[in-house]
Design a protein around this motif. Structure first.
Motif: not given
Length: 387
Positions: A123-126, A351-357, A369-375
């Motif tokens: 969550g923090s990374a997102m 998670t961080f990189m997916t969100t930034v993308s 998607w960031a939470l899904l990939f990070g999970g």
């Protein structure tokens, strides 16, 4: 509003300024696609302003938390491409349907149970990824107006050393004075100071529009707005009343949809401004910044196009820089929380990189998607460690 400090006033004002200037053009695009009259356009801005203001005031006062609400920006973008050829009445019907789905989601409580599953690191990374673009905006704005941004950054550094509690107010003041002295405000743009009036449109419900517009609007609002909104407050140390908040925003949508309030949800980016240490050193009284924002949202809504015109005369570099500087602490603390646990570091980074993308598939934005990939990464790492 008793006990409101200067930091509350500035945080609330910056949140409103950012909320409007960052996406009001997208709203106008959706209005234009529908072929709305000027009176209907003003009604939309009235409904959206009052909806955000009143729902945010109710939640913040009731729970003493900086719970801001917002219009669905991804939802507006969706409307801009999906309402082509759709009559206004049918569009309003889709908005009412979305409000009904949001209300049922809040009353059922399933979303709150799902939100508790999200690990703190992810969550923090997102949140760090969502806000990262605003931090980058400080530097990209240098190309637009280097003297202005440089002055604001220098003011930030100087104030952090000697007047830490008033850093952002001083940065904003320095920017305004610079723009006034150099003539950076675009005074040629017309500003209409008339009070907006509500224009009711009777909703028309058709199956095609409900499925093609209302359902996607609900999904986008839940995944791209409410998920980050919940995580933002939790990353700041709060336990928001998720189900109640979703219910309130759903009911607000139901009531204001006929006037142009197409979808309301928990705010993330603007909430981060009011929930961070820049708003108040004491987390227990940061909700007062949200109260300021709520009142200002109502004022902006009542003034309709007038305040929008005032926002548009300010150079974008001023808005982007003050927002980026106000969010620096939140970005830093979110990144720290995301990466401090070695067991979750890889998952947090993904998670961080997916969100930034900023990727988007099937109409679902990067945060989910960031939470899904990070999970997935988190589960894979856990299985690897268990062997």
């Amino acid at each position: 509003m008793f006990g409101v400090k200067l930091s509350h006033l500035v945080a609330g004002a910056v949140a409103v300024l950012l909320g409007y200037t960052s996406s009001v053009a997208i709203i106008f695009q959706a209005i234009d696609v529908l072929g709305a009259t000027q009176a209907q356009a003003n009604s939309w801005m009235l409904a959206l302003g009052l909806g955000m203001g009143i729902s945010g005031l109710v939640l913040s006062l009731r729970y003493r938390m900086p719970i801001l609400t917002a219009w669905s920006t991804p939802g507006a973008a969706l409307l801009g491409v999906s309402l082509e050829g759709v009559p206004m009445a049918q569009a309003i019907g889709a908005f009412v349907f979305c409000g009904l789905l949001l209300t049922l989601t809040g009353l059922s409580g399933w979303f709150e149970r799902l939100a508790h599953i999200i690990p703190e690191a992810l969550g923090s990374a997102m949140i760090a990824g969502i806000l990262f673009q605003f931090g980058l905006g400080i530097f990209s704005s240098m190309e637009e107006n280097l003297p202005l941004v440089a002055l604001m950054c220098l003011t930030y550094l100087a104030a952090r050393r000697r007047f830490a509690r008033f850093t952002i107010p001083l940065v904003l003041l320095a920017g305004i004075v610079f723009c006034a002295v150099t003539g950076a405000f675009d005074t040629s743009l017309p500003v209409d100071f008339g009070i907006a009036r509500p224009v009711f449109v009777m909703p028309d419900f058709t199956l095609a529009t409900l499925i093609g517009v209302g359902l996607p609007l609900y999904i986008v609002t839940m995944t791209s707005q409410n998920v980050p909104g919940v995580v933002t407050l939790r990353a700041s140390g709060y336990e928001p009343p998720v189900s109640t908040s979703i219910t309130v925003t759903g009911l607000t949508t139901l009531l204001l949809a006929p006037f142009g309030g197409y979808a309301f949800n928990l705010a993330a980016i603007t909430a981060a401004i009011c929930a961070g240490p820049e708003a108040d050193e004491n987390p227990a009284t940061r909700y007062r910044a949200a109260l300021v924002a709520g009142v200002l949202y109502c004022v902006v809504g009542l003034l309709g196009g007038a305040v929008i015109g005032l926002f548009l005369i300010a150079p974008s570099a001023l808005v982007v820089t003050v927002a980026g500087l106000a969010l620096l602490n939140t970005i830093s603390s979110s990144l720290t929380a995301a990466l401090q646990d070695p067991a979750q570091r890889e998952a947090g980074l993904v998670t961080f990189m997916t969100t930034v993308s900023g990727i988007s598939f099937f109409g679902i934005g990067a945060p989910l998607w960031a939470l899904l990939f990070g999970g997935i990464v988190s589960a894979a790492v856990s299985l690897r460690r268990a062997r």
